[in-house]
Design a protein around this motif. Structure first.
Motif, PDB file in Angstrom:
ATOM      1  N   GLN C 113      22.103   3.162   2.835  1.00 26.87           N
ATOM      2  CA  GLN C 113      21.147   3.335   3.935  1.00 26.87           C
ATOM      3  C   GLN C 113      20.994   4.833   4.165  1.00 26.87           C
ATOM      4  O   GLN C 113      21.913   5.510   4.622  1.00 26.87           O
ATOM      5  N   HIS C 114      19.819   5.344   3.803  1.00 34.21           N
ATOM      6  CA  HIS C 114      19.529   6.770   3.976  1.00 34.21           C
ATOM      7  C   HIS C 114      18.797   6.976   5.294  1.00 34.21           C
ATOM      8  O   HIS C 114      18.052   6.093   5.726  1.00 34.21           O
ATOM      9  N   PRO C 115      18.934   8.150   5.923  1.00 31.83           N
ATOM     10  CA  PRO C 115      18.385   8.318   7.273  1.00 31.83           C
ATOM     11  C   PRO C 115      16.868   8.499   7.382  1.00 31.83           C
ATOM     12  O   PRO C 115      16.350   8.480   8.463  1.00 31.83           O
ATOM     13  N   GLY C 116      16.163   8.646   6.289  1.00 24.90           N
ATOM     14  CA  GLY C 116      14.711   8.748   6.466  1.00 24.90           C
ATOM     15  C   GLY C 116      14.282  10.104   6.979  1.00 24.90           C
ATOM     16  O   GLY C 116      15.085  11.022   7.151  1.00 24.90           O
ATOM     17  N   ALA C 117      13.001  10.228   7.230  1.00 22.62           N
ATOM     18  CA  ALA C 117      12.423  11.536   7.559  1.00 22.62           C
ATOM     19  C   ALA C 117      13.009  12.134   8.833  1.00 22.62           C
ATOM     20  O   ALA C 117      13.090  13.354   8.978  1.00 22.62           O
ATOM     21  N   ASP C 118      13.406  11.292   9.788  1.00 23.74           N
ATOM     22  CA  ASP C 118      13.933  11.857  11.038  1.00 23.74           C
ATOM     23  C   ASP C 118      15.392  12.291  10.903  1.00 23.74           C
ATOM     24  O   ASP C 118      15.999  12.772  11.849  1.00 23.74           O
ATOM     25  N   ASN C 119      15.983  12.113   9.728  1.00 22.90           N
ATOM     26  CA  ASN C 119      17.382  12.478   9.473  1.00 22.90           C
ATOM     27  C   ASN C 119      18.354  11.837  10.452  1.00 22.90           C
ATOM     28  O   ASN C 119      19.397  12.377  10.761  1.00 22.90           O
ATOM     29  N   GLU C 120      17.950  10.654  10.960  1.00 23.63           N
ATOM     30  CA  GLU C 120      18.877   9.938  11.836  1.00 23.63           C
ATOM     31  C   GLU C 120      19.078   8.541  11.299  1.00 23.63           C
ATOM     32  O   GLU C 120      18.100   7.850  10.968  1.00 23.63           O
ATOM     33  N   LEU C 121      20.318   8.127  11.268  1.00 23.09           N
ATOM     34  CA  LEU C 121      20.639   6.806  10.745  1.00 23.09           C
ATOM     35  C   LEU C 121      20.346   5.769  11.822  1.00 23.09           C
ATOM     36  O   LEU C 121      20.403   6.042  13.021  1.00 23.09           O
ATOM     37  N   ASP C 122      20.072   4.576  11.361  1.00 22.90           N
ATOM     38  CA  ASP C 122      19.820   3.434  12.247  1.00 22.90           C
ATOM     39  C   ASP C 122      18.557   3.621  13.090  1.00 22.90           C
ATOM     40  O   ASP C 122      18.512   3.233  14.261  1.00 22.90           O
ATOM     41  N   THR C 123      17.553   4.236  12.474  1.00 22.70           N
ATOM     42  CA  THR C 123      16.227   4.274  13.102  1.00 22.70           C
ATOM     43  C   THR C 123      15.243   3.553  12.193  1.00 22.70           C
ATOM     44  O   THR C 123      15.585   3.183  11.068  1.00 22.70           O
ATOM     45  N   ALA C 124      14.034   3.393  12.684  1.00 19.39           N
ATOM     46  CA  ALA C 124      13.063   2.550  11.984  1.00 19.39           C
ATOM     47  C   ALA C 124      12.696   3.069  10.607  1.00 19.39           C
ATOM     48  O   ALA C 124      12.278   2.307   9.746  1.00 19.39           O
ATOM     49  N   ASP C 125      12.828   4.380  10.375  1.00 20.60           N
ATOM     50  CA  ASP C 125      12.338   4.910   9.106  1.00 20.60           C
ATOM     51  C   ASP C 125      13.431   5.045   8.050  1.00 20.60           C
ATOM     52  O   ASP C 125      13.261   5.705   7.039  1.00 20.60           O
ATOM     53  N   ASP C 126      14.591   4.387   8.284  1.00 18.52           N
ATOM     54  CA  ASP C 126      15.675   4.473   7.305  1.00 18.52           C
ATOM     55  C   ASP C 126      15.266   3.894   5.954  1.00 18.52           C
ATOM     56  O   ASP C 126      14.445   2.974   5.887  1.00 18.52           O
ATOM     57  N   ILE C 127      15.836   4.445   4.899  1.00 24.63           N
ATOM     58  CA  ILE C 127      15.511   3.998   3.545  1.00 24.63           C
ATOM     59  C   ILE C 127      16.706   3.232   2.986  1.00 24.63           C
ATOM     60  O   ILE C 127      17.807   3.772   2.863  1.00 24.63           O
ATOM     61  N   PHE C 128      16.473   1.966   2.659  1.00 21.92           N
ATOM     62  CA  PHE C 128      17.538   1.146   2.069  1.00 21.92           C
ATOM     63  C   PHE C 128      17.320   1.048   0.570  1.00 21.92           C
ATOM     64  O   PHE C 128      16.217   0.730   0.114  1.00 21.92           O
ATOM     65  N   THR C 129      18.361   1.314  -0.185  1.00 27.33           N
ATOM     66  CA  THR C 129      18.282   1.092  -1.627  1.00 27.33           C
ATOM     67  C   THR C 129      19.504   0.303  -2.059  1.00 27.33           C
ATOM     68  O   THR C 129      20.507   0.249  -1.344  1.00 27.33           O
ATOM     69  N   VAL C 130      19.383  -0.278  -3.231  1.00 28.51           N
ATOM     70  CA  VAL C 130      20.523  -0.989  -3.799  1.00 28.51           C
ATOM     71  C   VAL C 130      20.906  -0.302  -5.093  1.00 28.51           C
ATOM     72  O   VAL C 130      20.073  -0.129  -5.978  1.00 28.51           O
ATOM     73  N   ASP C 131      22.148   0.133  -5.189  1.00 29.87           N
ATOM     74  CA  ASP C 131      22.718   0.729  -6.393  1.00 29.87           C
ATOM     75  C   ASP C 131      22.140   2.088  -6.766  1.00 29.87           C
ATOM     76  O   ASP C 131      22.389   2.582  -7.858  1.00 29.87           O
ATOM     77  N   ASP C 132      21.365   2.687  -5.872  1.00 35.14           N
ATOM     78  CA  ASP C 132      20.883   4.054  -6.144  1.00 35.14           C
ATOM     79  C   ASP C 132      20.999   4.880  -4.874  1.00 35.14           C
ATOM     80  O   ASP C 132      20.338   4.583  -3.881  1.00 35.14           O
ATOM     81  N   LEU C 133      21.790   5.921  -4.915  1.00 36.43           N
ATOM     82  CA  LEU C 133      21.984   6.802  -3.768  1.00 36.43           C
ATOM     83  C   LEU C 133      21.260   8.111  -4.036  1.00 36.43           C
ATOM     84  O   LEU C 133      21.440   8.714  -5.101  1.00 36.43           O
ATOM     85  N   TYR C 134      20.452   8.542  -3.072  1.00 38.00           N
ATOM     86  CA  TYR C 134      19.683   9.778  -3.241  1.00 38.00           C
ATOM     87  C   TYR C 134      20.154  10.797  -2.221  1.00 38.00           C
ATOM     88  O   TYR C 134      20.085  10.564  -1.018  1.00 38.00           O
ATOM     89  N   ILE C 135      20.634  11.923  -2.722  1.00 40.72           N
ATOM     90  CA  ILE C 135      21.060  12.967  -1.790  1.00 40.72           C
ATOM     91  C   ILE C 135      20.547  14.319  -2.243  1.00 40.72           C
ATOM     92  O   ILE C 135      20.054  14.462  -3.364  1.00 40.72           O
ATOM     93  N   GLU C 136      20.718  15.274  -1.334  1.00 38.02           N
ATOM     94  CA  GLU C 136      20.226  16.611  -1.623  1.00 38.02           C
ATOM     95  C   GLU C 136      21.407  17.516  -1.929  1.00 38.02           C
ATOM     96  O   GLU C 136      22.436  17.482  -1.254  1.00 38.02           O
ATOM     97  N   GLU C 137      21.249  18.323  -2.955  1.00 42.57           N
ATOM     98  CA  GLU C 137      22.286  19.266  -3.324  1.00 42.57           C
ATOM     99  C   GLU C 137      22.478  20.298  -2.223  1.00 42.57           C
ATOM    100  O   GLU C 137      21.525  20.697  -1.559  1.00 42.57           O
ATOM    101  N   GLY C 138      23.729  20.703  -2.022  1.00 45.18           N
ATOM    102  CA  GLY C 138      24.013  21.793  -1.100  1.00 45.18           C
ATOM    103  C   GLY C 138      24.040  21.394   0.362  1.00 45.18           C
ATOM    104  O   GLY C 138      24.158  22.244   1.243  1.00 45.18           O
ATOM    105  N   LYS C 139      23.915  20.120   0.652  1.00 47.53           N
ATOM    106  CA  LYS C 139      23.973  19.672   2.044  1.00 47.53           C
ATOM    107  C   LYS C 139      25.267  18.895   2.266  1.00 47.53           C
ATOM    108  O   LYS C 139      25.712  18.147   1.388  1.00 47.53           O
ATOM    109  N   VAL C 140      25.840  19.071   3.463  1.00 49.75           N
ATOM    110  CA  VAL C 140      27.047  18.315   3.789  1.00 49.75           C
ATOM    111  C   VAL C 140      26.639  16.920   4.262  1.00 49.75           C
ATOM    112  O   VAL C 140      25.905  16.776   5.251  1.00 49.75           O
ATOM    113  N   TYR C 141      27.112  15.922   3.543  1.00 49.17           N
ATOM    114  CA  TYR C 141      26.837  14.539   3.941  1.00 49.17           C
ATOM    115  C   TYR C 141      28.092  13.916   4.518  1.00 49.17           C
ATOM    116  O   TYR C 141      29.187  14.056   3.957  1.00 49.17           O
TER     117      TYR C 141
END
Lengths: 571, 189, 223
Positions: C113-141
């Motif tokens: 469950q990715h946070p979506g454009a608002d960078n907040e988890l558990d909001t309407a714009d969250d992105i759900f994927t299965v078996d694929d995680l997308y993150i940005e280099e150089g950011k603390v997750y």
């Protein structure tokens, strides 16, 4: 001493009647510790063949994914999990423990302390019968509907607790019952070992005159008895979760899966020393005999073994660093785990130091004893990587762990067994084994062994995780070089298995028409070598049980012409 | 015919007594593990107090009294055995077995009542521990009583009188476990 | 000693710890095995040579045990310090998060469950994927790791990261990627028949690529 005289007088008139059961019944109802020992030994060896067969099957699948394995067929993912689970369980509970502790403990302790049997012969027999039952149930669990349990020998819930998750409803419960029964068998057996060593020693045999192997087996029994309790409680809870649907380990009902882990490893870690200490005892006794030397620092070795046992109760959570325990706890357990490397290193140093100033004869048993040391050292040092919490983040659940514990367990269970077997075979069967065949078997086992597990270290360092039947889904693990390593390991296993034929051939051939061994072919000092080979029922004539006048390793004594001084020779 | 090994005593302690203490040591760890787990759960789940309020403290107290009395008769049996009076020892052992049977019967009634009121082993984890701990204990009571029967049988014939003390030691242990269970399961509400 | 690329800010420290241990135990190993084989050779059976009667109480000989004993302890202290430092950094100290993801393991797949454009988890714009995680280099997750059924374990070898997922709990941890690309995610705790098929991929993208991915996938309706 007067007790002995009373016992002797009171039983002399019965001496004619009591030969023990004869014929085939001898093997079901005998209470003679030597027969019970043989039963444990051959059951353990048989289970070892089954465990080895399982390794053959799953290693073929790993090296040649999807292959139709000769003698098994194609390996499904569920079958793969059942194979690795039962391979591990069998090797620890039905091979290492029965052979090293029950077989050699039963055989050697009364003989080496100059007693005519164990203190409670009928409990001894009961312990084997319970053990045999546990083995039968374990094997049965593989053939029931749904197949054998496949949740790893560690059986973590919720996977192990809920049939819908593991899909091996019957198999899971049978496996658990088998393990629990095995625990009961060893609790029963342990009472005999401990009490017999404490009380039934020959007149004159003080605590420090006891051969190290006897001490080690008894310390191991104490360790087992004190550590298995919480797991028995935990197993009862797991069985109830499985069968009645209680929620001990179910988070949805307030239960905790991690409780099982603590209960399991609180036992699981001392358990590795339960099997290690007897192997060390066997090794040092054999080295003393064939280096013709006293053990370097008998008391030091003894106290260090006890210290290791005590410390082993405080390290368990190094198996759980990343399991979800409080991260602060990990620091405590790293400290204790690294600390325990100190007494173990000391035990290794004592073994090495015993060679100093000796006159080393490289017989087959001696080769095995030396190999134990050389190989176990690899296992020991690689454990440091895993005890260091920061490094374990990467290594946990990789083949590095697997290679580490095979470099400890294989020396313990396999090398230790062959060492003890080839050394005491003359006493047990009255014949000498063929030393040349013994050496062929030795090299044919040791060299391939290293070619099996060094590749697994490399695979582990490359990130290969455990209990995976096919690495095709992991691009980083499906490279040609990784498959090559898997194949090297598997082919080495095939070679090693093939050489075991030499051992069985040697065993049978020597038993049938090997040269007569005589009482003391190795010119050893300990008491078992003073009686006939094989010893009669009662070990010595009832009024000729030995007395002891000195320590167990009086080799190369300056006052003697002979380079050995048996314990029972009067001054 | 006993092995000479059984009659030796390098430590000075008779082998039977040595053995029973080792048995107790391993039993302590079994019950210790179970009770430690229970304690940790209980401390982490204050809501279990509601479930615990439904155990019957009076019944538990009665059973405690029964077990303590049976330990007393076990002591009397040992004293008789020390004097060599096998028949008296057997009598007192039978009284002890009677105590065990009473305990088991009372527990059977207690559990029947509780189960019929919905407090089953799967009702919640308090009850799961309740039945598991008390059940494991009860198994030890019944098993001990059976062995005690065999020893009483021998003692009546004047044989193996040293075993009266040993089963007595075991019995005191079973009693002590209950002394821990009683407050943990019945008093802590 | 660890050949695979170092893909996180703490991968190097873990590799260095492993190297430190490797060197220390390696030295010990060579010394002890060497001494062992030397003694086997030196004291091999020779005609007429009698063995020495050594009890182990001889002071000059005991030193050969007590000194190595002490040195082992010293080495352990070094390793301990290294281990605790690495452990604290990876598992105890949570640096402030640039973003948070929820990771849910189940038999036999990973849901991210990715946070979506608002960078907040558990909001309407969250992105759900299965078996694929997308993150940005150089950011603390920060990750919040959960399980729907049995134990699983979130493992990313190039990060050197591993953390068990326990049903009934949400476990928090962190990582910061230092490389881009697609890499393996493993399940590192046996979880049943499909354990071996529970593979996933982590896609580490630079800021631009990741922003594009978020924009393309972030939807206003909940999935």
């Amino acid at each position: 001493m007067s007790e002995t005289a009373v016992a002797v007088g009171h039983d002399l008139h019965e001496a004619h009647d009591h030969h023990g059961p004869t014929g085939i019944l001898k093997y079901i109802w005998s209470t003679d510790h030597k027969i019970i020992a043989m039963q444990y030994l051959f059951t353990g060896m048989f289970m070892g063949l089954i465990g080895g067969y399982m390794a053959y099957v799953f290693r073929m699948q790993l090296a040649f994914p999807g292959i139709n394995v000769p003698g098994f067929g194609q390996v499904s993912p569920g079958e793969y999990n059942a194979l690795v689970t039962n391979h591990g369980s069998i090797m620890i509970f039905w091979v290492a423990m029965p052979v090293l502790i029950a077989a050699f403990g039963n055989y050697l302790i009364p003989l080496m302390i100059g007693a005519d049997d164990m203190v409670f012969p009928r409990i001894n027999r009961l312990s084997f019968q319970v053990f045999l039952l546990s083995a039968v149930i374990l094997l049965l669990s593989l053939f029931v509907q749904g197949g054998g349990f496949g949740g790893a020998w560690t059986a973590y819930p919720p996977l192990s607790a809920v049939a819908e998750y593991n899909q091996t409803d019957l198999g899971s419960s049978l496996w658990l019952i088998a393990v629990a029964l095995e625990f009961v068998a060893f609790l029963l057996g342990g009472i005999n070992f401990i009490t017999t060593l404490m009380n039934s020693r020959a007149p004159g045999m003080k605590a420090y005159d006891i051969p190290m192997v006897c001490w080690m087996i008894v310390i191991a029994s104490v360790l087992f008895m004190l550590s298995v309790g919480p797991l028995i409680a935990g197993a009862a809870m797991l069985l109830l979760d499985q069968t009645l649907g209680t929620g001990f380990y179910d988070p949805a009902r307030g239960g905790d899966p991690i409780l099982w882990q603590h209960l399991f490893w609180f036992f699981g870690h001392p358990e590795v020393y339960v099997v290690l200490l007897p192997a060390i005892g066997i090794t040092i006794d054999v080295i003393a005999t064939f280096a013709r030397k006293k053990v370097f620092g008998y008391k030091m070795m003894l106290y260090t073994a006890v210290a290791t046992g005590v410390l082993s109760f405080f390290v368990w959570a190094h198996h759980q660093f990343i399991a979800g325990i409080d991260p602060r706890m990990a620091n405590v357990f790293t400290v204790t785990t690294l600390l325990i490397s100190v007494p173990i290193a000391e035990l290794c140093f004592v073994i090495v130091a015993t060679l100093y100033g000796g006159s080393i004869r490289l017989t087959t048993p001696m080769l095995w004893a030396l190999a134990f040391m050389a190989e176990f050292l690899i296992g020991g040092v690689t454990g440091i990587f895993l005890g260091a919490s920061g490094a374990d983040i990467y290594f946990h659940d990789t083949y590095f762990v697997l290679a580490h514990f095979h470099y400890t367990f294989f020396p313990i269970a396999i090398i230790g067994t062959f060492c003890a077997f080839t050394y005491w075979f003359p006493k047990m069967f009255g014949k000498m084994m063929d030393d040349r065949l013994g050496k062929i078997h030795f090299w044919g086992t040791i060299i391939p062994f290293n070619f099996i597990f060094i590749p697994l270290f490399v695979l582990g360092m490359g990130g290969q995780h455990r209990r995976i039947y096919n690495y095709q889904h992991f691009p980083e693990l499906a490279t040609d070089s990784m498959y090559n390593l898997r194949q090297i390991a598997t082919i080495a296993l095939l070679v090693m298995l093939a050489f075991q034929v030499v051992f069985f051939f040697n065993m049978i051939k020597s038993w049938i028409n090997g040269p007569a061994a005589g009482r003391n072919p190795w010119k050893s000092t300990t008491l078992e070598w003073t009686t006939e080979s094989p010893p009669p029922h009662g070990n010595w004539p009832r009024d000729e049980l030995p007395n002891v006048y000195r320590g167990p390793y009086e080799y190369g004594h300056p006052d003697r012409e002979e380079d050995y001084w048996p314990q029972n020779e009067p001054v | 015919m006993k092995p000479i090994a059984t009659t030796r005593s390098a430590t000075g302690v008779p082998t039977g007594r040595l053995a029973i203490w080792w048995v107790l040591a391993s039993e302590v760890v079994i019950f210790g593990g179970l009770l430690a787990s229970y304690l940790m759960f209980r401390l982490g789940h204050p809501e279990w107090a509601e479930a615990a309020s439904h155990t019957n403290t009076w019944v538990g107290a009665f059973n405690t009294f029964v077990l303590l009395t049976s330990s007393f008769t076990a002591v009397l049996a040992h004293q008789a055995a020390e004097k060599g009076d096998g028949k008296a020892a057997a009598k007192y052992l039978v009284l002890t077995i009677g105590g065990a049977l009473t305990f088991a019967l009372v527990k059977a009634g207690e559990w029947t009542y509780e189960i019929s009121h919905g407090y089953t082993i799967t009702a919640n984890n308090f009850w799961a521990f309740y039945y598991t701990a008390a059940g494991l204990h009860a198994l030890h009571v019944i098993g001990g009583a059976i062995i005690m029967g065999f020893i009483a049988f021998d003692a009546y014939r004047g044989k193996e009188l040293q075993r009266v003390e040993l089963i007595g030691i075991y019995w005191h242990f079973v009693d002590v476990v209950w002394i821990f269970l009683f407050p943990l399961l019945y008093i802590a509400k | 000693m660890i050949d695979i690329i170092q893909g996180s800010t703490y991968a190097a420290s873990i590799d260095n710890l492993i190297l430190l241990i490797g060197v220390l135990v390696g030295v010990w190993f060579v010394l002890v095995e060497g001494m062992f084989f030397y003694l086997i050779w030196k004291y091999r059976e020779q005609p007429g040579q009698k063995t020495q009667y050594i009890t182990g109480k001889e002071k000059h000989l005991k030193r050969w045990i007590s000194v190595p004993h002490a040195l082992v302890l010293v080495c352990d202290v070094f390793i301990l310090i290294g281990a605790v430092q690495v452990w604290r950094n990876v598992k105890q100290v949570l640096p402030p998060a640039d973003s948070t993801v929820r990771i849910i393991g189940q038999q036999w797949a990973w849901t991210f469950q990715h946070p979506g454009a608002d960078n907040e988890l558990d909001t309407a714009d969250d992105i759900f994927t299965v078996d694929d995680l997308y993150i940005e280099e150089g950011k603390v997750y920060h990750y919040r790791l959960e399980s729907r059924d049995v134990l699983h374990s979130f493992s990313v070898p190039i990060f050197r990261l591993k953390q068990d997922a326990v049903p009934g709990r949400a476990i928090t941890g962190w990582f910061e990627a230092t490389v881009t690309g697609d890499y393996d995610i493993q399940c590192a705790e046996i979880c049943g028949i499909g354990h071996g098929a529970m593979a996933a991929r982590i896609h580490i993208e630079d800021a631009t690529q990741h922003a594009q991915w978020v924009a393309a996938n972030s939807v206003s309706t909940t999935p």
